[in-house]
Design an enzyme around this catalytic site. Structure first.
Site, PDB file in Angstrom:
ATOM      1  N   THR A  18       0.828  -1.205   0.000  1.00  0.00           N
ATOM      2  CA  THR A  18       0.000   0.000   0.000  1.00  0.00           C
ATOM      3  C   THR A  18       0.861   1.254   0.000  1.00  0.00           C
ATOM      4  O   THR A  18       0.564   2.223  -0.715  1.00  0.00           O
ATOM      5  CB  THR A  18      -0.934   0.003   1.218  1.00  0.00           C
ATOM      6  N   LYS A  39      -7.883  -1.216  -4.950  1.00  0.00           N
ATOM      7  CA  LYS A  39      -7.700  -2.473  -4.220  1.00  0.00           C
ATOM      8  C   LYS A  39      -9.060  -3.157  -4.227  1.00  0.00           C
ATOM      9  O   LYS A  39      -9.917  -2.887  -3.379  1.00  0.00           O
ATOM     10  CB  LYS A  39      -7.204  -2.229  -2.799  1.00  0.00           C
ATOM     11  N   SER A  43      -9.640  -7.128   3.369  1.00  0.00           N
ATOM     12  CA  SER A  43     -10.173  -7.761   4.576  1.00  0.00           C
ATOM     13  C   SER A  43      -9.441  -7.237   5.797  1.00  0.00           C
ATOM     14  O   SER A  43      -8.359  -6.655   5.700  1.00  0.00           O
ATOM     15  CB  SER A  43     -10.051  -9.291   4.492  1.00  0.00           C
ATOM     16  N   GLU A 107      -3.858  -3.118  -6.510  1.00  0.00           N
ATOM     17  CA  GLU A 107      -3.184  -3.752  -5.374  1.00  0.00           C
ATOM     18  C   GLU A 107      -3.908  -5.017  -4.943  1.00  0.00           C
ATOM     19  O   GLU A 107      -5.110  -5.010  -4.679  1.00  0.00           O
ATOM     20  CB  GLU A 107      -3.097  -2.785  -4.194  1.00  0.00           C
ATOM     21  N   GLY A 108      -3.176  -6.092  -4.864  1.00  0.00           N
ATOM     22  CA  GLY A 108      -3.718  -7.320  -4.328  1.00  0.00           C
ATOM     23  C   GLY A 108      -3.708  -7.302  -2.808  1.00  0.00           C
ATOM     24  O   GLY A 108      -3.291  -6.324  -2.183  1.00  0.00           O
ATOM     25  N   ALA A 109      -4.179  -8.386  -2.217  1.00  0.00           N
ATOM     26  CA  ALA A 109      -4.143  -8.547  -0.760  1.00  0.00           C
ATOM     27  C   ALA A 109      -3.181  -9.685  -0.439  1.00  0.00           C
ATOM     28  O   ALA A 109      -3.212 -10.730  -1.097  1.00  0.00           O
ATOM     29  CB  ALA A 109      -5.533  -8.864  -0.216  1.00  0.00           C
TER      30      ALA A 109
END
Length: 227
Positions: A18, A39, A43, A107-109
């Protein structure tokens, strides 16, 4: 509409994805470029989607938000939901057109194999969106192994890797930090795009150049093949 930009993945959770996206988005905006920073899945009651959207100067783009501090796919199954990749792609396409964006930073998690429900992972979402990976890796201890594993899995799946940026997530330094870039460069064929130091407000120059070049290439494609 096909996006131009990068799918930003990490070698782990909390490696600074991030921060890298936000810093890069601000720097590109300062150059007068229009950036979409999204994003799609989040979660753990985080504010990552809001942070990167603010850096890019638009409203947050995040279809699925889960309060549970677990992987998004785990949280989705607990909630009885299926994360719809086509819906995510549609959201991104709509935001791209709405913002008249020149570059997308999606952006992935977590890491590349973070679960997204069923047998799907972030790698599958990156493939679905057709964006090359920008791999964010921790600058300190353990990063060589984590980075090489992430790159090896991306290559095994046939995913394009645009480059690797190291992120110093804390002010503390570990003894291995000065040599980590050398070893990562020696053991992988992917481009190293520098290190974002803790608290540094500007991205490493190679990363900024890569992003700016992607904009130029996209505009040239549009000029050669107008809609």
């Amino acid at each position: 509409m096909r996006l131009s930009g990068f799918f930003v993945t990490g070698t782990d959770t909390a490696v600074g994805k991030t921060t890298v996206v936000a810093v890069l988005a601000r720097a590109l905006r300062a150059r007068g470029l229009r950036v979409l920073a999204a994003k799609p899945v989040e979660s753990g009651n985080g504010d990552d989607a809001a942070r990167i959207a603010a850096a890019a100067g638009h409203a947050p783009v995040c279809r699925y938000r889960f309060a549970a501090p677990v992987a998004p796919g785990v949280a989705a199954e607990q909630a009885g939901l299926t994360i719809d990749f086509d819906l995510l792609a549609a959201d991104l396409s709509a935001a791209w057109q709405r913002e008249r964006a020149q570059l997308a930073l999606v952006e992935g998690a977590g890491g590349l194999l973070c679960p997204l429900g069923g047998r799907r992972t972030m790698a599958d979402l990156a493939a679905h969106l057709g964006l090359p990976l920008l791999v964010v890796a921790r600058a300190g201890l353990g990063t060589i192994n984590h980075t090489l594993l992430t790159v090896a899995e991306a290559e095994r799946r046939g995913l394009a890797v645009a480059g690797i940026v190291l992120s110093q997530v804390t002010p503390e330094h570990t003894p291995d930090q000065p040599s980590n870039p050398h070893w990562i460069a020696r053991l992988t064929s992917q481009a190293l795009l520098g290190t974002l130091r803790h608290g540094e407000p500007t991205p490493p120059e190679p990363l900024l150049q890569l992003a700016a070049q992607a904009v130029v290439q996209q505009e040239q494609i549009f000029a050669d093949h107008p809609a």
